[in-house]
Scaffold this motif. Structure first.
Motif, PDB file in Angstrom:
ATOM      1  N   LYS A 113      -3.173   9.834   0.914  1.00  0.00           N
ATOM      2  CA  LYS A 113      -3.564   9.997   2.229  1.00  0.00           C
ATOM      3  C   LYS A 113      -3.000   8.757   3.191  1.00  0.00           C
ATOM      4  CE  LYS A 113      -8.093   9.501   1.346  1.00  0.00           C
ATOM      5  NZ  LYS A 113      -8.106   9.678  -0.016  1.00  0.00           N
ATOM      6  N   THR A 114      -3.198   7.444   2.675  1.00  0.00           N
ATOM      7  CA  THR A 114      -2.634   6.584   3.269  1.00  0.00           C
ATOM      8  C   THR A 114      -1.331   6.442   3.385  1.00  0.00           C
ATOM      9  OG1 THR A 114      -4.700   5.394   2.826  1.00  0.00           O
ATOM     10  CG2 THR A 114      -2.846   3.845   3.530  1.00  0.00           C
ATOM     11  N   THR A 115      -0.555   6.787   2.309  1.00  0.00           N
ATOM     12  CA  THR A 115       1.030   6.728   2.341  1.00  0.00           C
ATOM     13  C   THR A 115       1.497   7.647   3.116  1.00  0.00           C
ATOM     14  OG1 THR A 115       0.780   6.147  -0.078  1.00  0.00           O
ATOM     15  CG2 THR A 115       2.824   7.193   0.567  1.00  0.00           C
ATOM     16  N   SER A 153      -0.047   9.355   5.561  1.00  0.00           N
ATOM     17  CA  SER A 153      -0.435   8.911   7.010  1.00  0.00           C
ATOM     18  C   SER A 153       0.781   7.902   7.619  1.00  0.00           C
ATOM     19  CB  SER A 153      -1.762   8.138   7.132  1.00  0.00           C
ATOM     20  OG  SER A 153      -2.957   8.991   6.589  1.00  0.00           O
ATOM     21  N   SER A 154       0.927   6.948   6.732  1.00  0.00           N
ATOM     22  CA  SER A 154       1.806   5.901   7.336  1.00  0.00           C
ATOM     23  C   SER A 154       3.275   6.559   7.427  1.00  0.00           C
ATOM     24  CB  SER A 154       1.898   4.752   6.115  1.00  0.00           C
ATOM     25  OG  SER A 154       2.535   5.071   5.151  1.00  0.00           O
ATOM     26  N   ASP A 204      -7.327   3.926  10.826  1.00  0.00           N
ATOM     27  CA  ASP A 204      -7.841   3.608   9.517  1.00  0.00           C
ATOM     28  C   ASP A 204      -9.353   4.095   9.129  1.00  0.00           C
ATOM     29  OD1 ASP A 204      -8.040   3.281   6.572  1.00  0.00           O
ATOM     30  OD2 ASP A 204      -7.141   1.260   6.777  1.00  0.00           O
ATOM     31  N   ASP A 220     -10.349   5.203   6.347  1.00  0.00           N
ATOM     32  CA  ASP A 220     -10.711   5.330   4.738  1.00  0.00           C
ATOM     33  C   ASP A 220     -11.538   4.370   4.307  1.00  0.00           C
ATOM     34  OD1 ASP A 220     -10.287   6.264   2.132  1.00  0.00           O
ATOM     35  OD2 ASP A 220      -8.071   6.004   2.178  1.00  0.00           O
ATOM     36  N   GLN A 278      -9.468   0.275   3.193  1.00  0.00           N
ATOM     37  CA  GLN A 278      -8.662   0.103   4.442  1.00  0.00           C
ATOM     38  C   GLN A 278      -7.362  -0.495   4.009  1.00  0.00           C
ATOM     39  OE1 GLN A 278     -10.638  -0.452   7.937  1.00  0.00           O
ATOM     40  NE2 GLN A 278     -11.221   1.473   7.149  1.00  0.00           N
ATOM     41  N   HIS A 279      -6.179   0.382   3.711  1.00  0.00           N
ATOM     42  CA  HIS A 279      -4.998   0.207   3.514  1.00  0.00           C
ATOM     43  C   HIS A 279      -3.964   0.657   4.573  1.00  0.00           C
ATOM     44  CE1 HIS A 279      -6.301  -1.278  -0.312  1.00  0.00           C
ATOM     45  NE2 HIS A 279      -6.497  -0.155  -0.891  1.00  0.00           N
ATOM     46  N   LEU A 280      -4.371   1.227   5.508  1.00  0.00           N
ATOM     47  CA  LEU A 280      -3.228   1.721   6.503  1.00  0.00           C
ATOM     48  C   LEU A 280      -2.328   0.679   7.090  1.00  0.00           C
ATOM     49  CD1 LEU A 280      -1.997   4.253   7.663  1.00  0.00           C
ATOM     50  CD2 LEU A 280      -3.573   4.256   9.574  1.00  0.00           C
ATOM     51  N   ASP A 295      -6.528   8.252   9.157  1.00  0.00           N
ATOM     52  CA  ASP A 295      -6.531   8.253   7.595  1.00  0.00           C
ATOM     53  C   ASP A 295      -8.024   8.234   7.280  1.00  0.00           C
ATOM     54  OD1 ASP A 295      -6.272   7.739   4.823  1.00  0.00           O
ATOM     55  OD2 ASP A 295      -5.427   5.743   5.323  1.00  0.00           O
TER      56      ASP A 295
END
Ligand SMILES: Nc1ncnc2c1ncn2[C@@H]1O[C@H](COP(=O)(O)OP(=O)(O)O)[C@@H](O)[C@H]1O
Ligand SMILES: [Mg+2]
Length: 325
Positions: A13-15, A17-18, A35, A37, A40-42, A162
């Motif tokens: 998801k985060t990948t 999204s980015s 972010d 999620d 929290q990695h966005l 995300d």
């Protein structure tokens, strides 16, 4: 336009999204990234250092400010304290635009420079046990839902969220707030089981949901997803060395992303645009009222000691023509 990326933890998801955000920025499109999620990695996926990511403001910590600002002069909402995550806008409420400056963005959004442009990023802040409950008054995701319900956005500007596919987003109606929901699924049974659950919730609300296969390695992977997901499968991405290099802290220019993955991002954008064209502001407003009444009855009235159904302004329809004070 509002886009969500959902799916099982680790699906990408985060990948994705980015990458989607980078693609929009490369096209010169205004983006507010959010972010929401659990992990929290966005910020990191958008190239922030750990330090920069850790110093992002948490929307969850600014709920009183967000509520006070959005409430504006809405006479149906007695105080920010009686405003819950589903409280809909009405006459006198303040609305948000994607491209503007306002106290909510001042407090919660930070600019992120990408190689092809600058976007803005907001983050809910890290989740705790208590945030994962169904009816949480202080819900961090609720801060995002409030913003989405007060946002007037056009087709050429994007909010990309995300998001975790958790009970919180289903109970509150968060999952109905998007023009397009991309469910990221690896070609595994777990990956597609999250899709089935989401589809089940989405069915009754006309949620536009498409599956994005990720880490698809070969024809057998593709066959599996086609079998399990059918026509909901929009496009697939393979393992990306570009992503891997970034994960190693050696980011390459976005322009060097693998052509097939770049093309897949174009497919996502086109699908989102087609879906935006179907947007029905009246239905969008009805749905927020539906979930507000549901939340008011199940916990909101008891929690605030007020009759939250009276917050609904029956004449109000969110949209380009909604009065902005
Ligand atoms: N297409 C891809 N190619 C290479 N690595 C990927 C790809 N998609 C995801 N990853 C990697 O898989 C891991 C999990 O992805 P992430 O986006 O953090 O998942 P989620 O946000 O769904 O939990 C990360 O290490 C990420 O870099
Ligand atoms: Mg993630």
């Amino acid at each position: 336009m509002k886009i969500a990326f959902v799916g099982k933890g680790g699906s990408g998801k985060t990948t994705l999204s980015s990458l989607f955000i980078r693609g929009l920025a490369a096209d010169g499109t205004p983006v507010m990234a959010v972010d929401a999620d659990i992990n929290q990695h966005l910020g990191a996926a958008l190239g922030l250092t750990d330090e920069q990511a850790a110093s992002l403001p948490a929307m969850g910590a600014h709920l009183p400010l967000i509520k006070e600002y959005l409430r504006g002069g809405n006479a149906r909402i007695a105080s920010a304290e009686t405003m819950i995550k589903t409280t809909p806008p009405g006459a006198g409420s303040r609305l948000l635009r994607v491209v503007e400056d306002n106290p909510v963005y001042d407090a919660c959004a930070r600019e992120v420079r990408l190689d092809d442009g600058t976007i803005r990023l907001m983050a809910t802040g890290p989740f705790t046990e208590a945030d994962l409950g169904v009816a949480c008054y202080h819900s961090k995701v609720g801060a995002v839902e409030l913003c989405l319900n007060h946002l007037v956005d056009g087709p050429g500007e994007y909010v990309v969220v995300d998001m975790t596919a958790g009970s919180d987003s289903f109970a509150s109606g968060m999952f109905t707030r998007f023009d397009m929901t991309f469910l990221v699924a690896e070609p595994t049974r777990k990956g597609v089981s999250v899709y089935r659950q989401y589809k089940e919730y989405a069915r009754d609300f006309g949620v536009a949901l498409r599956v994005v296969g990720n880490k698809v390695q070969d024809e057998a992977d593709l066959e599996f997803l086609r079998d399990e997901v059918g026509d909901d499968l929009l496009v697939t991405l393979s393992h990306s060395d570009w992503v891997r290099a970034m994960e190693k802290g050696r980011p390459a220019p976005f322009a060097t992303l693998e052509p097939a993955n770049r093309e897949a991002l174009g497919t996502l954008k086109a699908a989102a645009l087609r879906s935006y064209e179907q947007r029905d502001w009246a239905r969008y407003t009805r749905q927020m009222v539906h979930f507000h009444l549901k939340n008011a009855e199940s916990w909101g009235n008891a929690r605030t000691g007020a009759d939250l159904a009276s917050q609904v302004d029956p004449a109000f329809v969110l949209g380009e023509t909604a009065a902005v004070p």
